[in-house]
Scaffold this motif. Structure first.
Motif, PDB file in Angstrom:
ATOM      1  N   ALA A 171       0.835  -1.216   0.000  1.00  0.00           N
ATOM      2  CA  ALA A 171       0.000   0.000   0.000  1.00  0.00           C
ATOM      3  C   ALA A 171       0.866   1.262   0.000  1.00  0.00           C
ATOM      4  O   ALA A 171       0.339   2.377   0.031  1.00  0.00           O
ATOM      5  CB  ALA A 171      -0.918  -0.013   1.226  1.00  0.00           C
ATOM      6  N   GLY A 172       2.184   1.093   0.010  1.00  0.00           N
ATOM      7  CA  GLY A 172       3.080   2.253  -0.095  1.00  0.00           C
ATOM      8  C   GLY A 172       3.575   2.786   1.231  1.00  0.00           C
ATOM      9  O   GLY A 172       4.205   3.854   1.288  1.00  0.00           O
ATOM     10  N   ALA A 173       3.301   2.075   2.321  1.00  0.00           N
ATOM     11  CA  ALA A 173       3.760   2.560   3.630  1.00  0.00           C
ATOM     12  C   ALA A 173       5.213   2.132   3.870  1.00  0.00           C
ATOM     13  O   ALA A 173       5.741   1.238   3.206  1.00  0.00           O
ATOM     14  CB  ALA A 173       2.864   1.980   4.726  1.00  0.00           C
ATOM     15  N   ARG A 174       5.834   2.803   4.846  1.00  0.00           N
ATOM     16  CA  ARG A 174       7.164   2.399   5.325  1.00  0.00           C
ATOM     17  C   ARG A 174       6.895   1.443   6.483  1.00  0.00           C
ATOM     18  O   ARG A 174       6.188   1.808   7.425  1.00  0.00           O
ATOM     19  CB  ARG A 174       7.894   3.654   5.802  1.00  0.00           C
ATOM     20  CG  ARG A 174       9.344   3.481   5.959  1.00  0.00           C
ATOM     21  CD  ARG A 174      10.016   4.811   6.249  1.00  0.00           C
ATOM     22  NE  ARG A 174      11.168   4.499   7.057  1.00  0.00           N
ATOM     23  CZ  ARG A 174      11.184   4.513   8.374  1.00  0.00           C
ATOM     24  NH1 ARG A 174      10.127   4.897   9.048  1.00  0.00           N
ATOM     25  NH2 ARG A 174      12.279   4.172   9.012  1.00  0.00           N
ATOM     26  N   ASP A 195      11.020  -2.501   5.639  1.00  0.00           N
ATOM     27  CA  ASP A 195      12.071  -1.483   5.558  1.00  0.00           C
ATOM     28  C   ASP A 195      13.087  -1.613   6.684  1.00  0.00           C
ATOM     29  O   ASP A 195      14.256  -1.248   6.515  1.00  0.00           O
ATOM     30  CB  ASP A 195      11.414  -0.094   5.581  1.00  0.00           C
ATOM     31  CG  ASP A 195      10.567   0.098   4.341  1.00  0.00           C
ATOM     32  OD1 ASP A 195      11.134   0.376   3.279  1.00  0.00           O
ATOM     33  OD2 ASP A 195       9.334  -0.096   4.420  1.00  0.00           O
ATOM     34  N   ALA A 196      12.639  -2.091   7.835  1.00  0.00           N
ATOM     35  CA  ALA A 196      13.553  -2.304   8.972  1.00  0.00           C
ATOM     36  C   ALA A 196      12.903  -3.307   9.905  1.00  0.00           C
ATOM     37  O   ALA A 196      11.697  -3.549   9.835  1.00  0.00           O
ATOM     38  CB  ALA A 196      13.808  -0.981   9.709  1.00  0.00           C
ATOM     39  N   CYS A 197      13.710  -3.891  10.796  1.00  0.00           N
ATOM     40  CA  CYS A 197      13.139  -4.794  11.804  1.00  0.00           C
ATOM     41  C   CYS A 197      13.920  -4.604  13.100  1.00  0.00           C
ATOM     42  O   CYS A 197      15.160  -4.556  13.094  1.00  0.00           O
ATOM     43  CB  CYS A 197      13.219  -6.239  11.332  1.00  0.00           C
ATOM     44  SG  CYS A 197      12.431  -7.382  12.495  1.00  0.00           S
ATOM     45  N   LEU A 204      14.610  -1.650  22.833  1.00  0.00           N
ATOM     46  CA  LEU A 204      13.583  -1.342  21.832  1.00  0.00           C
ATOM     47  C   LEU A 204      13.349   0.167  21.713  1.00  0.00           C
ATOM     48  O   LEU A 204      13.147   0.691  20.619  1.00  0.00           O
ATOM     49  CB  LEU A 204      12.281  -2.077  22.181  1.00  0.00           C
ATOM     50  CG  LEU A 204      11.180  -2.007  21.130  1.00  0.00           C
ATOM     51  CD1 LEU A 204      11.647  -2.505  19.764  1.00  0.00           C
ATOM     52  CD2 LEU A 204       9.963  -2.817  21.581  1.00  0.00           C
ATOM     53  N   ASP A 205      13.410   0.871  22.842  1.00  0.00           N
ATOM     54  CA  ASP A 205      13.184   2.328  22.799  1.00  0.00           C
ATOM     55  C   ASP A 205      14.196   3.021  21.898  1.00  0.00           C
ATOM     56  O   ASP A 205      13.828   3.852  21.057  1.00  0.00           O
ATOM     57  CB  ASP A 205      13.256   2.905  24.220  1.00  0.00           C
ATOM     58  CG  ASP A 205      11.869   2.970  24.833  1.00  0.00           C
ATOM     59  OD1 ASP A 205      10.941   3.430  24.146  1.00  0.00           O
ATOM     60  OD2 ASP A 205      11.717   2.534  25.994  1.00  0.00           O
ATOM     61  N   ALA A 206      15.461   2.671  22.076  1.00  0.00           N
ATOM     62  CA  ALA A 206      16.509   3.307  21.266  1.00  0.00           C
ATOM     63  C   ALA A 206      16.324   2.967  19.792  1.00  0.00           C
ATOM     64  O   ALA A 206      16.469   3.831  18.914  1.00  0.00           O
ATOM     65  CB  ALA A 206      17.890   2.847  21.753  1.00  0.00           C
ATOM     66  N   GLN A 207      15.975   1.707  19.514  1.00  0.00           N
ATOM     67  CA  GLN A 207      15.785   1.294  18.109  1.00  0.00           C
ATOM     68  C   GLN A 207      14.581   2.012  17.501  1.00  0.00           C
ATOM     69  O   GLN A 207      14.589   2.389  16.326  1.00  0.00           O
ATOM     70  CB  GLN A 207      15.588  -0.217  18.022  1.00  0.00           C
ATOM     71  CG  GLN A 207      16.790  -1.042  18.459  1.00  0.00           C
ATOM     72  CD  GLN A 207      16.424  -2.532  18.474  1.00  0.00           C
ATOM     73  OE1 GLN A 207      16.337  -3.177  17.435  1.00  0.00           O
ATOM     74  NE2 GLN A 207      16.182  -3.085  19.654  1.00  0.00           N
ATOM     75  N   LEU A 208      13.523   2.188  18.295  1.00  0.00           N
ATOM     76  CA  LEU A 208      12.332   2.882  17.776  1.00  0.00           C
ATOM     77  C   LEU A 208      12.630   4.359  17.505  1.00  0.00           C
ATOM     78  O   LEU A 208      12.144   4.926  16.517  1.00  0.00           O
ATOM     79  CB  LEU A 208      11.172   2.747  18.772  1.00  0.00           C
ATOM     80  CG  LEU A 208      10.431   1.403  18.750  1.00  0.00           C
ATOM     81  CD1 LEU A 208       9.560   1.243  20.001  1.00  0.00           C
ATOM     82  CD2 LEU A 208       9.561   1.257  17.493  1.00  0.00           C
ATOM     83  N   ASP A 209      13.441   4.965  18.385  1.00  0.00           N
ATOM     84  CA  ASP A 209      13.816   6.378  18.157  1.00  0.00           C
ATOM     85  C   ASP A 209      14.445   6.543  16.779  1.00  0.00           C
ATOM     86  O   ASP A 209      14.149   7.475  16.042  1.00  0.00           O
ATOM     87  CB  ASP A 209      14.841   6.831  19.216  1.00  0.00           C
ATOM     88  CG  ASP A 209      14.168   7.131  20.552  1.00  0.00           C
ATOM     89  OD1 ASP A 209      12.930   7.288  20.567  1.00  0.00           O
ATOM     90  OD2 ASP A 209      14.894   7.191  21.571  1.00  0.00           O
ATOM     91  N   GLU A 210      15.299   5.569  16.452  1.00  0.00           N
ATOM     92  CA  GLU A 210      16.022   5.669  15.182  1.00  0.00           C
ATOM     93  C   GLU A 210      15.120   5.311  13.988  1.00  0.00           C
ATOM     94  O   GLU A 210      15.158   5.965  12.946  1.00  0.00           O
ATOM     95  CB  GLU A 210      17.216   4.712  15.227  1.00  0.00           C
ATOM     96  CG  GLU A 210      18.258   5.066  14.182  1.00  0.00           C
ATOM     97  CD  GLU A 210      19.475   4.156  14.301  1.00  0.00           C
ATOM     98  OE1 GLU A 210      20.026   3.807  13.249  1.00  0.00           O
ATOM     99  OE2 GLU A 210      19.839   3.793  15.437  1.00  0.00           O
ATOM    100  N   ALA A 211      14.300   4.264  14.162  1.00  0.00           N
ATOM    101  CA  ALA A 211      13.524   3.761  13.014  1.00  0.00           C
ATOM    102  C   ALA A 211      12.247   4.563  12.750  1.00  0.00           C
ATOM    103  O   ALA A 211      11.744   4.558  11.626  1.00  0.00           O
ATOM    104  CB  ALA A 211      13.160   2.293  13.250  1.00  0.00           C
ATOM    105  N   CYS A 212      11.720   5.216  13.776  1.00  0.00           N
ATOM    106  CA  CYS A 212      10.437   5.919  13.615  1.00  0.00           C
ATOM    107  C   CYS A 212      10.582   7.385  14.043  1.00  0.00           C
ATOM    108  O   CYS A 212       9.876   7.828  14.967  1.00  0.00           O
ATOM    109  CB  CYS A 212       9.348   5.248  14.448  1.00  0.00           C
ATOM    110  SG  CYS A 212       9.156   3.505  14.150  1.00  0.00           S
TER     111      CYS A 212
END
Ligand SMILES: NC(=O)c1ccc[n+]([C@@H]2O[C@H](COP(=O)([O-])OP(=O)(O)OC[C@H]3O[C@@H](n4cnc5c(N)ncnc54)[C@H](OP(=O)(O)O)[C@@H]3O)[C@@H](O)[C@H]2O)c1
Length: 335
Positions: A171-174, A195-197, A204-212
């Motif tokens: 659907a075109g989302a990231r 796009d990422a996992c 998880l918090d640090a990874q989410l900061d970077e990915a989102c």
């Protein structure tokens, strides 16, 4: 018919938390003959699914549980070996007979014929079956991902999550997956092409900061618990959260709520629980849409296959702590 005895796995003792060795026992009996209107199938594949944990609880969830002393429930793919039903004949391959058994007697309700020479039979329990349809329903009705939005999907290596993420990407989302460990994350990005996992066993918090960095527009909720808490903080205004499953909480008799309702109000967010069986028409709709995508390799899936019905209890136990890698199936017999 090669086997002369039927084996069944019986729900023997209600677990207080996690499933234990005495939760199930194996029972042998004579293979029955179908009575008028009945069909006897020889089980080829048994699906192992997280919902099964809820069937072991005393109180009802969205449906009644498996009664103590009866055969454990679970969807199968089987071959009809004897039939006194007008719609089914020996040799037919069918989905929809339920039970952790080598041979299942059914009245034919809910049985659907599956082509022998189509997709691999196991996929009718995974990407083309109930889990795939769940992903489709949750994204179509609630998630509704749009081009450029950020979609996060938990349990991303499993059949629901992997399919949900690929639908959002089409659907075109990231799309950002969450999974337990680097190997699962590698499959999610390299094969399922998210796009990422992010590894929820890491920070998880640090990874989410970077990915989102721009927040989260859709969170396809499969696990609950600590993963849910980390993602909800990042929801954008008008975010959508299809509440599909809460597997991290299924063994917990008294799960603590994570959601602060202020969030719903301030973010004008939409949280909606759904059960795939509520819209039966979706199963055929999804199978028609997805079968060509699976055949062409556009829609990817992975499976973990456990050999032998006796190993079904351990397989379910492992799934509830993330030991499976992809759609979990028990191979009960060869075709
Ligand atoms: N609403 C419906 O109608 C419907 C229908 C089908 C399924 N579901 C739900 O959809 C979800 C996914 O189902 P599935 O069949 O695709 O299962 P699955 O992904 O094959 O298996 C469950 C996965 O959940 C993850 N998990 C387990 N404990 C966890 C924890 N404490 N924290 C974080 N993750 C944990 C594990 O993956 P990781 O190792 O990657 O963490 C595990 O492999 C489940 O919640 C299920 O109940 C709902």
């Amino acid at each position: 018919m090669t086997q002369s005895v039927r084996q069944s796995i019986i729900f023997a003792k209600r677990p207080a938390g996690a499933i234990t060795d005495d939760t199930f026992i194996v029972r042998s009996s004579t293979i029955p003959d179908p009575g008028p209107g009945e069909v006897l199938t020889r089980t080829l594949w048994l699906s192992i699914d997280p919902y099964m944990r809820g069937r072991l609880n005393e109180g009802a969830t969205y449906t009644t549980g498996t009664p103590l002393g009866s055969v454990m429930t679970g969807e199968t793919i089987g071959e009809v070996v004897a039939s006194a039903h007008p719609n089914f004949a020996p040799g037919d391959i069918v989905a929809g007979a339920f039970g952790w058994e080598t041979h299942i007697l059914s009245g034919g309700d809910g049985l659907t014929r599956v082509p022998r020479d189509g997709a691999p039979l196991s996929t009718y329990l995974g990407v083309l079956g109930m889990p795939g349809t769940t992903a489709y329903s949750g994204m179509k009705d609630i998630g509704q991902p749009k081009p450029g939005e950020t979609v996060v999907v938990s349990a991303a290596c499993g059949p629901v999550g992997a399919t949900a993420g690929q639908i959002a990407r089409r659907a075109g989302a990231r799309v950002i997956g969450i999974a337990g460990g680097p190997e699962k994350c590698r499959w999610v990005t390299e094969t399922a092409r998210f796009d990422a996992c992010l590894n929820h066993r890491g920070d998880l918090d640090a990874q989410l900061d970077e990915a989102c960095p721009d927040g989260v527009d859709v969170y396809f909720e499969n696990v609950g618990g600590a993963v849910q808490a980390a993602i909800l903080k990042r929801l954008n205004t008008h975010a959508r959260v299809p509440v599909c499953g809460l597997v991290a909480q299924y063994d917990d008799p008294d799960p603590r709520p994570v959601l602060n309702l202020n969030l719903l109000l301030y973010k004008r967010a939409r949280f909606e629980g759904f059960i795939v069986g509520d819209k039966p028409g979706r199963f055929a709709e999804w199978r028609t849409l997805a079968a060509p995508l699976v055949a062409s390799g556009e829609l990817r899936y992975c499976e973990e296959i456990v050999d032998g019905l006796d190993n079904a209890p351990a397989a379910l136990r492992g799934q509830l702590t993330g030991r499976n890698f992809g759609k979990l199936l028990v191979k009960v017999a060869d075709l």
